[in-house]
Enzyme design. Structure first.
Site, PDB file in Angstrom:
ATOM      1  N   GLU A  35      52.170   0.670  51.273  1.00  0.00           N
ATOM      2  CA  GLU A  35      52.869   1.902  50.910  1.00  0.00           C
ATOM      3  C   GLU A  35      53.079   1.915  49.398  1.00  0.00           C
ATOM      4  OE1 GLU A  35      55.191   5.123  50.121  1.00  0.00           O
ATOM      5  OE2 GLU A  35      53.954   4.797  51.898  1.00  0.00           O
ATOM      6  N   GLN A  36      52.834   3.063  48.778  1.00  0.00           N
ATOM      7  CA  GLN A  36      52.952   3.182  47.333  1.00  0.00           C
ATOM      8  C   GLN A  36      54.383   3.047  46.836  1.00  0.00           C
ATOM      9  OE1 GLN A  36      50.676   6.317  45.238  1.00  0.00           O
ATOM     10  NE2 GLN A  36      52.658   7.091  44.529  1.00  0.00           N
ATOM     11  N   ARG A 109      64.632  13.345  59.348  1.00  0.00           N
ATOM     12  CA  ARG A 109      63.338  12.670  59.143  1.00  0.00           C
ATOM     13  C   ARG A 109      63.524  11.186  58.856  1.00  0.00           C
ATOM     14  NH1 ARG A 109      59.062  16.471  58.363  1.00  0.00           N
ATOM     15  NH2 ARG A 109      57.740  14.726  57.757  1.00  0.00           N
ATOM     16  N   TYR A 217      69.149  24.109  61.949  1.00  0.00           N
ATOM     17  CA  TYR A 217      69.430  23.341  63.165  1.00  0.00           C
ATOM     18  C   TYR A 217      70.199  22.070  62.801  1.00  0.00           C
ATOM     19  CZ  TYR A 217      64.995  21.114  61.696  1.00  0.00           C
ATOM     20  OH  TYR A 217      63.974  20.521  60.992  1.00  0.00           O
ATOM     21  N   ASP A 294      48.589  14.127  57.769  1.00  0.00           N
ATOM     22  CA  ASP A 294      48.326  15.094  56.713  1.00  0.00           C
ATOM     23  C   ASP A 294      47.086  14.752  55.898  1.00  0.00           C
ATOM     24  OD1 ASP A 294      50.454  16.655  57.412  1.00  0.00           O
ATOM     25  OD2 ASP A 294      51.732  16.104  55.716  1.00  0.00           O
TER      26      ASP A 294
END
Length: 399
Positions: A35-36, A109, A217, A294
Protein backbone atom coordinates in the site's frame (compact mmCIF):
# COMPACT_ATOMS: atom_id res chain seq x y z
CA UNK A 1 18.10 -1.90 -5.52
CA UNK A 2 16.74 -5.23 -4.34
CA UNK A 3 14.49 -7.71 -6.13
CA UNK A 4 12.09 -9.92 -4.18
CA UNK A 5 9.78 -12.56 -5.60
CA UNK A 6 6.25 -13.32 -4.41
CA UNK A 7 3.91 -15.94 -5.75
CA UNK A 8 0.96 -13.54 -5.36
CA UNK A 9 1.27 -9.78 -4.96
CA UNK A 10 -1.62 -7.35 -4.39
CA UNK A 11 -1.03 -3.67 -5.12
CA UNK A 12 -3.43 -1.46 -3.18
CA UNK A 13 -4.70 -1.69 0.38
CA UNK A 14 -8.22 -0.35 0.09
CA UNK A 15 -11.40 -2.35 0.61
CA UNK A 16 -10.99 -4.32 -2.61
CA UNK A 17 -7.31 -5.10 -2.11
CA UNK A 18 -7.67 -6.23 1.49
CA UNK A 19 -10.75 -8.31 0.67
CA UNK A 20 -8.87 -10.00 -2.17
CA UNK A 21 -5.86 -10.76 0.02
CA UNK A 22 -8.15 -12.20 2.69
CA UNK A 23 -10.15 -14.31 0.23
CA UNK A 24 -6.97 -15.71 -1.33
CA UNK A 25 -5.47 -16.52 2.06
CA UNK A 26 -8.65 -18.30 3.12
CA UNK A 27 -8.29 -20.48 0.00
CA UNK A 28 -4.73 -21.42 1.01
CA UNK A 29 -2.71 -18.85 -0.98
CA UNK A 30 0.25 -16.90 0.43
CA UNK A 31 -0.28 -13.21 -0.37
CA UNK A 32 1.85 -10.10 0.00
CA UNK A 33 0.04 -6.75 -0.20
CA UNK A 34 1.64 -3.34 -0.69
CA UNK A 35 0.00 0.00 0.00
CA UNK A 36 1.33 3.43 -0.94
CA UNK A 37 0.06 5.27 2.14
CA UNK A 38 1.88 5.09 5.48
CA UNK A 39 -1.31 3.73 7.06
CA UNK A 40 -4.34 1.83 5.81
CA UNK A 41 -7.10 4.44 5.50
CA UNK A 42 -10.27 5.08 3.52
CA UNK A 43 -11.21 8.46 2.08
CA UNK A 44 -14.80 9.49 2.69
CA UNK A 45 -17.32 8.65 5.36
CA UNK A 46 -20.37 6.67 4.30
CA UNK A 47 -20.67 3.41 2.42
CA UNK A 48 -23.86 1.77 1.21
CA UNK A 49 -23.54 -2.02 1.28
CA UNK A 50 -26.12 -3.79 -0.86
CA UNK A 51 -27.00 -7.46 -0.34
CA UNK A 52 -24.52 -8.53 -3.02
CA UNK A 53 -21.79 -7.05 -0.82
CA UNK A 54 -23.15 -8.26 2.53
CA UNK A 55 -23.26 -11.71 0.92
CA UNK A 56 -19.58 -11.35 -0.01
CA UNK A 57 -18.69 -10.18 3.49
CA UNK A 58 -20.55 -13.13 4.95
CA UNK A 59 -18.51 -15.49 2.80
CA UNK A 60 -15.41 -13.78 4.17
CA UNK A 61 -16.70 -14.40 7.70
CA UNK A 62 -17.07 -10.70 8.54
CA UNK A 63 -20.78 -9.97 8.29
CA UNK A 64 -21.59 -10.50 11.96
CA UNK A 65 -18.82 -8.13 13.03
CA UNK A 66 -19.97 -5.56 10.50
CA UNK A 67 -23.61 -5.86 11.56
CA UNK A 68 -22.63 -4.84 15.09
CA UNK A 69 -21.23 -1.48 13.98
CA UNK A 70 -23.25 -0.78 10.83
CA UNK A 71 -26.80 0.54 10.58
CA UNK A 72 -29.69 -1.53 9.24
CA UNK A 73 -31.85 1.13 7.54
CA UNK A 74 -35.62 0.62 7.40
CA UNK A 75 -35.97 1.90 3.87
CA UNK A 76 -34.55 3.98 1.07
CA UNK A 77 -36.54 7.12 0.37
CA UNK A 78 -36.37 9.33 -2.72
CA UNK A 79 -37.59 12.90 -2.31
CA UNK A 80 -37.85 15.89 -4.59
CA UNK A 81 -35.11 18.30 -3.51
CA UNK A 82 -37.15 21.34 -4.52
CA UNK A 83 -40.68 20.51 -3.34
CA UNK A 84 -39.61 18.02 -0.59
CA UNK A 85 -42.27 15.56 -1.84
CA UNK A 86 -41.65 11.89 -1.07
CA UNK A 87 -41.56 10.27 -4.52
CA UNK A 88 -40.98 6.63 -3.62
CA UNK A 89 -39.74 4.24 -0.94
CA UNK A 90 -37.74 1.04 -1.09
CA UNK A 91 -38.50 -1.27 1.81
CA UNK A 92 -35.34 -2.90 3.24
CA UNK A 93 -37.32 -5.06 5.69
CA UNK A 94 -38.21 -8.77 5.74
CA UNK A 95 -39.45 -8.94 2.14
CA UNK A 96 -36.17 -7.46 0.86
CA UNK A 97 -34.08 -9.87 2.93
CA UNK A 98 -36.26 -12.82 1.89
CA UNK A 99 -35.72 -11.98 -1.77
CA UNK A 100 -31.95 -11.54 -1.65
CA UNK A 101 -30.95 -13.53 1.42
CA UNK A 102 -28.98 -10.67 2.93
CA UNK A 103 -29.63 -7.20 4.36
CA UNK A 104 -28.88 -3.73 3.08
CA UNK A 105 -26.46 -2.01 5.45
CA UNK A 106 -24.86 1.43 5.70
CA UNK A 107 -21.53 1.89 7.43
CA UNK A 108 -18.56 4.16 7.86
CA UNK A 109 -15.98 3.33 5.18
CA UNK A 110 -13.18 3.26 7.72
CA UNK A 111 -15.10 0.73 9.83
CA UNK A 112 -15.35 -1.65 6.88
CA UNK A 113 -11.68 -1.16 6.04
CA UNK A 114 -10.69 -1.77 9.67
CA UNK A 115 -12.61 -5.05 9.78
CA UNK A 116 -10.84 -6.25 6.64
CA UNK A 117 -7.46 -5.02 7.86
CA UNK A 118 -7.75 -6.78 11.21
CA UNK A 119 -8.85 -9.98 9.50
CA UNK A 120 -5.81 -9.81 7.22
CA UNK A 121 -3.53 -9.13 10.18
CA UNK A 122 -4.87 -12.25 11.87
CA UNK A 123 -4.32 -14.34 8.75
CA UNK A 124 -0.84 -15.95 8.71
CA UNK A 125 -0.87 -16.26 4.91
CA UNK A 126 -1.12 -12.47 4.45
CA UNK A 127 1.77 -10.04 4.82
CA UNK A 128 1.16 -6.30 4.62
CA UNK A 129 3.56 -3.50 3.73
CA UNK A 130 3.02 0.27 3.72
CA UNK A 131 4.95 3.17 2.17
CA UNK A 132 5.35 1.39 -1.15
CA UNK A 133 4.86 3.75 -4.10
CA UNK A 134 4.57 1.94 -7.42
CA UNK A 135 6.09 3.79 -10.36
CA UNK A 136 5.95 1.11 -13.05
CA UNK A 137 4.61 -2.34 -13.77
CA UNK A 138 6.14 -4.48 -16.51
CA UNK A 139 4.92 -7.80 -17.89
CA UNK A 140 7.69 -10.38 -18.37
CA UNK A 141 7.27 -13.77 -19.99
CA UNK A 142 7.71 -15.52 -16.64
CA UNK A 143 6.26 -12.99 -14.19
CA UNK A 144 5.11 -9.43 -13.62
CA UNK A 145 7.57 -6.85 -12.31
CA UNK A 146 6.52 -4.04 -9.96
CA UNK A 147 9.01 -1.19 -9.57
CA UNK A 148 8.89 1.21 -6.65
CA UNK A 149 9.96 4.81 -6.14
CA UNK A 150 12.95 3.76 -4.02
CA UNK A 151 14.31 1.59 -6.83
CA UNK A 152 13.30 -1.80 -5.42
CA UNK A 153 11.51 -4.39 -7.54
CA UNK A 154 9.02 -7.09 -6.67
CA UNK A 155 8.32 -9.89 -9.11
CA UNK A 156 5.18 -11.99 -8.93
CA UNK A 157 3.63 -14.98 -10.63
CA UNK A 158 0.25 -13.33 -10.08
CA UNK A 159 -0.01 -9.56 -9.71
CA UNK A 160 -3.38 -8.12 -8.67
CA UNK A 161 -3.93 -4.43 -9.32
CA UNK A 162 -6.28 -3.07 -6.67
CA UNK A 163 -4.79 0.40 -6.77
CA UNK A 164 -7.85 2.47 -7.55
CA UNK A 165 -9.03 4.74 -10.31
CA UNK A 166 -5.53 6.12 -10.98
CA UNK A 167 -4.06 2.62 -11.09
CA UNK A 168 -0.44 2.21 -12.12
CA UNK A 169 -1.07 -1.46 -12.80
CA UNK A 170 -3.83 -0.58 -15.27
CA UNK A 171 -1.28 1.20 -17.44
CA UNK A 172 -0.20 -2.20 -18.71
CA UNK A 173 -3.52 -2.26 -20.55
CA UNK A 174 -4.76 1.31 -20.76
CA UNK A 175 -2.92 4.62 -20.47
CA UNK A 176 -6.03 6.81 -20.79
CA UNK A 177 -6.88 9.20 -17.97
CA UNK A 178 -10.02 8.80 -15.81
CA UNK A 179 -13.13 10.55 -17.16
CA UNK A 180 -14.25 13.63 -15.23
CA UNK A 181 -18.05 13.78 -15.09
CA UNK A 182 -18.21 17.48 -14.28
CA UNK A 183 -19.94 16.53 -11.03
CA UNK A 184 -18.57 17.85 -7.73
CA UNK A 185 -19.13 16.25 -4.32
CA UNK A 186 -18.89 17.71 -0.82
CA UNK A 187 -19.23 15.16 1.94
CA UNK A 188 -18.74 14.32 5.55
CA UNK A 189 -20.30 12.88 8.68
CA UNK A 190 -21.67 14.89 11.60
CA UNK A 191 -22.79 13.88 15.08
CA UNK A 192 -26.32 12.52 14.95
CA UNK A 193 -27.34 14.97 17.68
CA UNK A 194 -26.51 17.87 15.36
CA UNK A 195 -28.75 16.69 12.53
CA UNK A 196 -31.47 19.13 11.49
CA UNK A 197 -33.80 17.34 9.11
CA UNK A 198 -37.43 16.35 8.78
CA UNK A 199 -36.31 13.01 7.32
CA UNK A 200 -36.15 10.00 9.59
CA UNK A 201 -32.56 9.29 10.51
CA UNK A 202 -33.18 5.54 10.34
CA UNK A 203 -33.56 5.71 6.55
CA UNK A 204 -31.33 6.24 3.54
CA UNK A 205 -32.66 9.46 2.03
CA UNK A 206 -31.94 10.68 -1.48
CA UNK A 207 -33.03 14.17 -2.51
CA UNK A 208 -33.08 14.72 -6.31
CA UNK A 209 -33.15 18.09 -8.01
CA UNK A 210 -32.11 19.80 -11.25
CA UNK A 211 -28.35 19.40 -11.46
CA UNK A 212 -28.10 18.37 -7.80
CA UNK A 213 -28.66 15.60 -5.30
CA UNK A 214 -28.17 15.10 -1.57
CA UNK A 215 -27.66 11.67 0.01
CA UNK A 216 -28.14 11.18 3.77
CA UNK A 217 -27.94 8.16 6.07
CA UNK A 218 -26.66 7.16 9.52
CA UNK A 219 -23.43 5.25 10.10
CA UNK A 220 -21.46 3.78 13.01
CA UNK A 221 -24.32 2.34 15.06
CA UNK A 222 -26.35 5.49 14.34
CA UNK A 223 -23.88 7.78 16.12
CA UNK A 224 -22.94 9.72 12.98
CA UNK A 225 -24.93 11.05 10.03
CA UNK A 226 -23.32 10.85 6.60
CA UNK A 227 -24.20 13.54 4.06
CA UNK A 228 -23.02 13.87 0.47
CA UNK A 229 -24.03 16.83 -1.70
CA UNK A 230 -23.32 16.55 -5.43
CA UNK A 231 -23.89 19.02 -8.23
CA UNK A 232 -23.08 19.40 -11.90
CA UNK A 233 -20.68 22.31 -12.07
CA UNK A 234 -21.75 25.03 -14.52
CA UNK A 235 -18.41 26.76 -14.02
CA UNK A 236 -16.51 23.68 -15.14
CA UNK A 237 -18.88 23.29 -18.11
CA UNK A 238 -18.11 26.89 -19.06
CA UNK A 239 -14.37 26.24 -18.99
CA UNK A 240 -13.70 28.21 -15.83
CA UNK A 241 -11.13 27.09 -13.26
CA UNK A 242 -12.87 28.41 -10.13
CA UNK A 243 -15.31 25.51 -9.86
CA UNK A 244 -16.02 23.49 -6.74
CA UNK A 245 -16.05 26.15 -4.05
CA UNK A 246 -18.63 26.88 -1.36
CA UNK A 247 -20.22 29.66 -3.41
CA UNK A 248 -20.92 27.37 -6.35
CA UNK A 249 -22.34 24.75 -4.03
CA UNK A 250 -24.69 27.33 -2.49
CA UNK A 251 -25.70 28.64 -5.92
CA UNK A 252 -26.58 25.19 -7.20
CA UNK A 253 -28.62 24.28 -4.12
CA UNK A 254 -30.35 27.68 -3.86
CA UNK A 255 -33.61 26.36 -5.44
CA UNK A 256 -33.79 23.47 -2.94
CA UNK A 257 -36.29 23.23 -0.10
CA UNK A 258 -35.35 24.38 3.39
CA UNK A 259 -34.56 20.87 4.66
CA UNK A 260 -31.97 20.39 1.94
CA UNK A 261 -30.47 23.85 2.32
CA UNK A 262 -30.20 23.35 6.08
CA UNK A 263 -28.28 20.13 5.47
CA UNK A 264 -25.97 21.83 2.99
CA UNK A 265 -25.00 24.37 5.64
CA UNK A 266 -23.68 21.52 7.80
CA UNK A 267 -21.48 19.98 5.10
CA UNK A 268 -17.76 20.68 5.10
CA UNK A 269 -16.95 22.75 2.01
CA UNK A 270 -13.22 23.00 2.61
CA UNK A 271 -12.60 20.29 0.06
CA UNK A 272 -14.35 19.51 -3.20
CA UNK A 273 -14.28 16.01 -4.62
CA UNK A 274 -14.43 15.88 -8.44
CA UNK A 275 -16.30 12.75 -9.51
CA UNK A 276 -14.54 10.52 -12.04
CA UNK A 277 -15.16 7.15 -13.64
CA UNK A 278 -13.62 5.01 -16.38
CA UNK A 279 -14.84 3.80 -19.72
CA UNK A 280 -15.49 0.03 -19.70
CA UNK A 281 -12.73 -2.29 -20.94
CA UNK A 282 -13.20 -5.71 -22.56
CA UNK A 283 -10.29 -7.23 -20.65
CA UNK A 284 -8.52 -6.60 -17.36
CA UNK A 285 -5.74 -9.14 -17.65
CA UNK A 286 -2.33 -10.04 -19.05
CA UNK A 287 -0.77 -13.48 -18.52
CA UNK A 288 0.45 -12.57 -15.01
CA UNK A 289 -1.64 -9.52 -14.07
CA UNK A 290 -5.29 -8.86 -13.27
CA UNK A 291 -7.18 -5.73 -12.27
CA UNK A 292 -10.00 -5.52 -9.73
CA UNK A 293 -12.22 -2.82 -8.25
CA UNK A 294 -11.80 0.76 -9.41
CA UNK A 295 -8.58 -0.14 -11.21
CA UNK A 296 -10.69 -2.32 -13.50
CA UNK A 297 -14.13 -0.69 -13.54
CA UNK A 298 -14.36 2.65 -11.75
CA UNK A 299 -17.98 3.82 -11.88
CA UNK A 300 -20.04 6.84 -10.91
CA UNK A 301 -21.69 6.58 -7.50
CA UNK A 302 -25.29 6.52 -8.71
CA UNK A 303 -25.77 2.78 -8.16
CA UNK A 304 -23.90 2.73 -4.83
CA UNK A 305 -21.82 -0.16 -6.18
CA UNK A 306 -18.16 0.84 -6.31
CA UNK A 307 -17.00 -0.94 -3.15
CA UNK A 308 -19.70 -3.60 -3.51
CA UNK A 309 -18.41 -4.69 -6.89
CA UNK A 310 -14.83 -4.74 -5.56
CA UNK A 311 -15.93 -7.12 -2.79
CA UNK A 312 -17.56 -9.38 -5.37
CA UNK A 313 -14.37 -9.25 -7.46
CA UNK A 314 -12.38 -10.46 -4.46
CA UNK A 315 -14.47 -13.60 -4.02
CA UNK A 316 -14.75 -14.48 -7.69
CA UNK A 317 -11.03 -13.96 -8.36
CA UNK A 318 -10.08 -16.06 -5.36
CA UNK A 319 -12.44 -18.83 -6.43
CA UNK A 320 -11.17 -18.72 -10.01
CA UNK A 321 -7.53 -18.99 -8.97
CA UNK A 322 -8.34 -21.82 -6.54
CA UNK A 323 -10.19 -23.71 -9.27
CA UNK A 324 -7.23 -23.44 -11.67
CA UNK A 325 -4.07 -23.74 -9.53
CA UNK A 326 -0.91 -22.89 -11.42
CA UNK A 327 -2.87 -21.70 -14.46
CA UNK A 328 -3.37 -17.97 -14.02
CA UNK A 329 -4.34 -17.43 -17.65
CA UNK A 330 -7.25 -19.83 -17.39
CA UNK A 331 -8.26 -18.48 -13.98
CA UNK A 332 -8.19 -14.90 -15.26
CA UNK A 333 -10.28 -15.88 -18.28
CA UNK A 334 -12.98 -17.36 -16.05
CA UNK A 335 -12.83 -14.34 -13.74
CA UNK A 336 -13.41 -12.01 -16.69
CA UNK A 337 -16.24 -14.13 -18.06
CA UNK A 338 -18.06 -13.80 -14.75
CA UNK A 339 -17.26 -10.20 -13.86
CA UNK A 340 -16.71 -8.07 -16.97
CA UNK A 341 -20.31 -8.11 -18.29
CA UNK A 342 -21.82 -7.16 -14.93
CA UNK A 343 -19.35 -4.43 -14.03
CA UNK A 344 -19.45 -2.99 -17.54
CA UNK A 345 -23.22 -2.75 -17.12
CA UNK A 346 -22.77 -0.99 -13.78
CA UNK A 347 -20.46 1.54 -15.41
CA UNK A 348 -22.74 2.23 -18.35
CA UNK A 349 -25.99 2.29 -16.34
CA UNK A 350 -24.62 4.62 -13.66
CA UNK A 351 -24.06 7.46 -16.11
CA UNK A 352 -27.65 7.84 -17.44
CA UNK A 353 -29.03 7.04 -13.99
CA UNK A 354 -27.16 10.07 -12.70
CA UNK A 355 -28.61 12.18 -15.50
CA UNK A 356 -32.08 10.95 -14.50
CA UNK A 357 -31.48 12.08 -10.92
CA UNK A 358 -30.35 15.52 -12.06
CA UNK A 359 -32.70 16.14 -14.95
CA UNK A 360 -34.16 19.61 -15.44
CA UNK A 361 -36.10 18.64 -18.57
CA UNK A 362 -39.80 19.10 -17.73
CA UNK A 363 -40.95 16.05 -19.69
CA UNK A 364 -38.28 13.78 -18.26
CA UNK A 365 -38.91 15.13 -14.78
CA UNK A 366 -42.63 14.48 -15.01
CA UNK A 367 -42.11 10.97 -16.37
CA UNK A 368 -39.48 10.11 -13.76
CA UNK A 369 -41.64 11.27 -10.88
CA UNK A 370 -44.71 9.50 -12.25
CA UNK A 371 -42.81 6.20 -12.42
CA UNK A 372 -41.52 6.67 -8.88
CA UNK A 373 -44.95 7.55 -7.49
CA UNK A 374 -46.63 4.47 -8.98
CA UNK A 375 -44.13 1.81 -7.88
CA UNK A 376 -44.77 -0.26 -4.76
CA UNK A 377 -42.39 -0.07 -1.79
CA UNK A 378 -41.58 -3.77 -2.18
CA UNK A 379 -41.13 -3.79 -5.96
CA UNK A 380 -37.55 -5.02 -6.34
CA UNK A 381 -37.63 -6.15 -9.96
CA UNK A 382 -35.26 -3.44 -11.16
CA UNK A 383 -32.66 -4.51 -8.58
CA UNK A 384 -32.43 -8.23 -9.25
CA UNK A 385 -29.57 -7.89 -11.74
CA UNK A 386 -27.46 -6.25 -9.02
CA UNK A 387 -28.51 -8.00 -5.84
CA UNK A 388 -29.62 -11.55 -6.68
CA UNK A 389 -27.25 -14.37 -5.83
CA UNK A 390 -25.22 -15.72 -8.75
CA UNK A 391 -24.24 -19.28 -7.81
CA UNK A 392 -22.22 -19.66 -11.00
CA UNK A 393 -19.63 -17.30 -9.51
CA UNK A 394 -18.84 -19.93 -6.90
CA UNK A 395 -18.76 -22.72 -9.48
CA UNK A 396 -15.81 -21.35 -11.45
CA UNK A 397 -14.62 -24.58 -13.01
CA UNK A 398 -16.43 -23.97 -16.29
CA UNK A 399 -14.63 -23.13 -19.54
Amino acid sequence: MTTTHFATLVVGGGIGGLATALALARSGTEVHLVEQAPEFTEIGAGLQIGPNATRALDRLGLLNELSDIAVHPRSGIIRDAVTSEVLTRLDFGPSFIARYGYPYLVAHRSDVLTLLLHACQREPRVTLENNRTVVEVVEHSDHAITRFADGDEYTADVLIGADGIKSRVRQLLDTAEPVFSGHIAHRGAIDIADVHTDAATEDVVLWMGPGIHLMQYPVRRGELYNQVAVYESPRFAAGRDDWGDADELAEMFAPACSAVKDAIEQIDTSRAWPVFDRDPMPTWTTPHTVLIGDAAHAMLQYLGQGACQALEDALVLSNSLAAHPGDAVRAFKRFEELRVPLTNKCQTVARPWGRTWHTSDPAMLALRNRVFRTRADDDYTDLDWLYADRPEELDVTGS
